[in-house]
Write an enzyme that holds these catalytic residues in place. Structure first.
Site, PDB file in Angstrom:
ATOM      1  N   HIS A   1       0.826  -1.204   0.000  1.00 50.87           N
ATOM      2  CA  HIS A   1       0.000   0.000   0.000  1.00 50.87           C
ATOM      3  C   HIS A   1       0.865   1.260   0.000  1.00 50.87           C
ATOM      4  O   HIS A   1       1.912   1.309   0.660  1.00 50.87           O
ATOM      5  CB  HIS A   1      -0.903   0.031   1.232  1.00 50.87           C
ATOM      6  CG  HIS A   1      -2.097  -0.869   1.125  1.00 50.87           C
ATOM      7  ND1 HIS A   1      -3.016  -0.787   0.094  1.00 50.87           N
ATOM      8  CD2 HIS A   1      -2.533  -1.881   1.938  1.00 50.87           C
ATOM      9  CE1 HIS A   1      -3.957  -1.695   0.271  1.00 50.87           C
ATOM     10  NE2 HIS A   1      -3.688  -2.378   1.378  1.00 50.87           N
TER      11      HIS A   1
ATOM     12  N   ARG B   1      -0.610   2.650 -11.574  1.00 51.86           N
ATOM     13  CA  ARG B   1       0.440   1.981 -10.808  1.00 51.86           C
ATOM     14  C   ARG B   1       1.779   2.695 -11.004  1.00 51.86           C
ATOM     15  O   ARG B   1       2.075   3.185 -12.111  1.00 51.86           O
ATOM     16  CB  ARG B   1       0.585   0.519 -11.243  1.00 51.86           C
ATOM     17  CG  ARG B   1      -0.653  -0.335 -10.980  1.00 51.86           C
ATOM     18  CD  ARG B   1      -0.914  -0.489  -9.492  1.00 51.86           C
ATOM     19  NE  ARG B   1      -2.064  -1.355  -9.249  1.00 51.86           N
ATOM     20  CZ  ARG B   1      -3.302  -0.908  -9.073  1.00 51.86           C
ATOM     21  NH1 ARG B   1      -3.550   0.395  -9.144  1.00 51.86           N
ATOM     22  NH2 ARG B   1      -4.290  -1.754  -8.842  1.00 51.86           N
TER      23      ARG B   1
ATOM     24  N   CYS C   1       0.129   1.890  -5.823  1.00 50.32           N
ATOM     25  CA  CYS C   1      -0.876   2.725  -6.484  1.00 50.32           C
ATOM     26  C   CYS C   1      -0.398   4.164  -6.635  1.00 50.32           C
ATOM     27  O   CYS C   1       0.424   4.652  -5.853  1.00 50.32           O
ATOM     28  CB  CYS C   1      -2.187   2.705  -5.695  1.00 50.32           C
ATOM     29  SG  CYS C   1      -2.933   1.087  -5.552  1.00 50.32           S
TER      30      CYS C   1
END
Length: 368
Positions: free
Chosen positions: A267, A345, A336
């Protein structure tokens, strides 16, 4: 009393003027004055046989009242006397000269009996402790009861407030609490790995999805996070760990493979956000993978700032757009972008430059 003043004033013995200059009636005043008890005897007043035109009586209130009364009875009036009579008669008419019509107009202006409606005085406040009548109670109840518009506005306001509070709680949960919880879980997993390696409970091999098997170090970003098998949000990424692409069509090589691409994901925001600042990595920065037996040191070579999530070629053994042209031992970091979204991405590639056994100590990249 005003009604008694003429009779009392006649008792002083002063003779009224004759209407045409005749002799005064001397006996009237003297007889009454003499007959009163308690009064000192006084000499009779001299008779006034003639009056000069324009003569003014003495400025005495009592005397003036007597003379005004007598002059009204039929005697001639001079100009000063007429003015005196007018001024004394004005208060009797309420101070409104001009006759009855003028007085009626003045009464209308004052809001009198025939001059329009008078404003009703406000009702006195209820006395403390006095029970209200039924009418008063109903009136107060109607005043206290809100109308439909007020009720609707209150309901809408409560909905907005509740929605705002829920959104604030959700944002707080996502941006703060998930990080707190993920950092705790990732730290616990890291210490557990190190303890297991020290005790010899784990050995290299095939790992279960969600099982930790290595530790990632990025010295420039001060990142230390455990690496687990798989890229499941629930089992790996949401726990603050870095996931290894090791399943299905996205399966990549392990660090100890002779050639291949070691692909990782994590993340960028929330849930520990291990890859929050990997966009700051530049060529030459170190990325270290620590396993039970070895340290694998990589150097960053290139970055792909934006690419669609469907671009899986970045995980190929020879990644597309990475600049590599032949098989080798590579590493790929994916996350991300932009921040707080998952629309695209961000890719960072590196090439292995050192493999060092843990028995020989930490590599220089972790010591500097």
């Amino acid at each position: 009393m005003t009604a008694l003043r003429p009779e009392r004033e006649d008792s002083y013995g002063e003779q009224p003027y004759a209407s045409h200059g005749g002799a005064p009636h001397a006996g009237r005043g003297a007889g009454r004055h003499a007959g009163r008890r308690g009064d000192p005897p006084t000499a009779p007043m001299p008779a006034i046989t003639d009056r000069q035109p324009g003569a003014q009586p003495p400025a005495d209130d009592e005397t003036m009242a007597l003379r005004v009364a007598d002059l009204r009875s039929g005697g001639p009036l001079s100009e000063p006397q007429r003015a005196s009579v007018a001024s004394s008669a004005a208060p009797a008419t309420g101070g409104a000269p001009g006759g009855r019509a003028a007085r009626r107009k003045a009464a209308k202006r004052r809001g009198g009996r025939h001059g329009g409606t008078r404003e009703e005085p406000p009702a006195p406040p209820a006395e403390p402790g006095r029970p209200l009548s039924r009418v008063e109670a109903r009136r107060q109840e109607r005043l206290r009861r809100p109308g439909p518009a007020v009720v609707a506005s209150r309901a809408i306001g409560e909905v907005f407030i509740t929605t705002g509070v829920l959104m604030l709680l959700f944002v707080t949960y996502q941006l703060w609490w998930t990080n707190v919880r993920a950092h705790a879980q990732a730290g616990k997993e890291t210490h557990q790995l190190q303890d297991d390696w020290a005790s010899g409970k784990r050995s290299p091999g095939v790992f279960e999805p969600g099982q930790g098997f290595a530790i990632l170090h990025i010295p420039k970003l001060d990142v230390v996070a455990p690496i687990a098998e798989g890229v499941s949000n629930k089992k790996v990424l949401d726990k603050g760990m870095v996931g290894h692409y090791g399943e299905g069509s996205l399966k990549t090589a392990m660090p100890d493979a002779r050639t291949g691409n070691f692909g990782l994901a994590a993340h960028r925001n929330t849930h520990g956000e291990p890859f929050r600042y990997i966009n700051r990595l530049t060529p030459g920065d170190a990325v270290v993978v620590e396993t039970q037996d070895d340290y694998f040191v990589y150097k960053v070579t290139s970055t792909l700032p934006v690419t669609p999530p469907s671009n899986t070629s970045v995980l190929d053994p020879i990644p597309k757009d990475s600049g590599f042209t032949e098989p080798g031992r590579y590493i790929t970091l994916t996350t991300c972008t932009p921040e707080f979204t998952s629309k695209y991405r961000l890719i960072v590639w590196g090439k292995m430059v050192q493999e060092r056994p843990r028995s020989k100590g930490k590599p220089d990249a972790l010591i500097e």
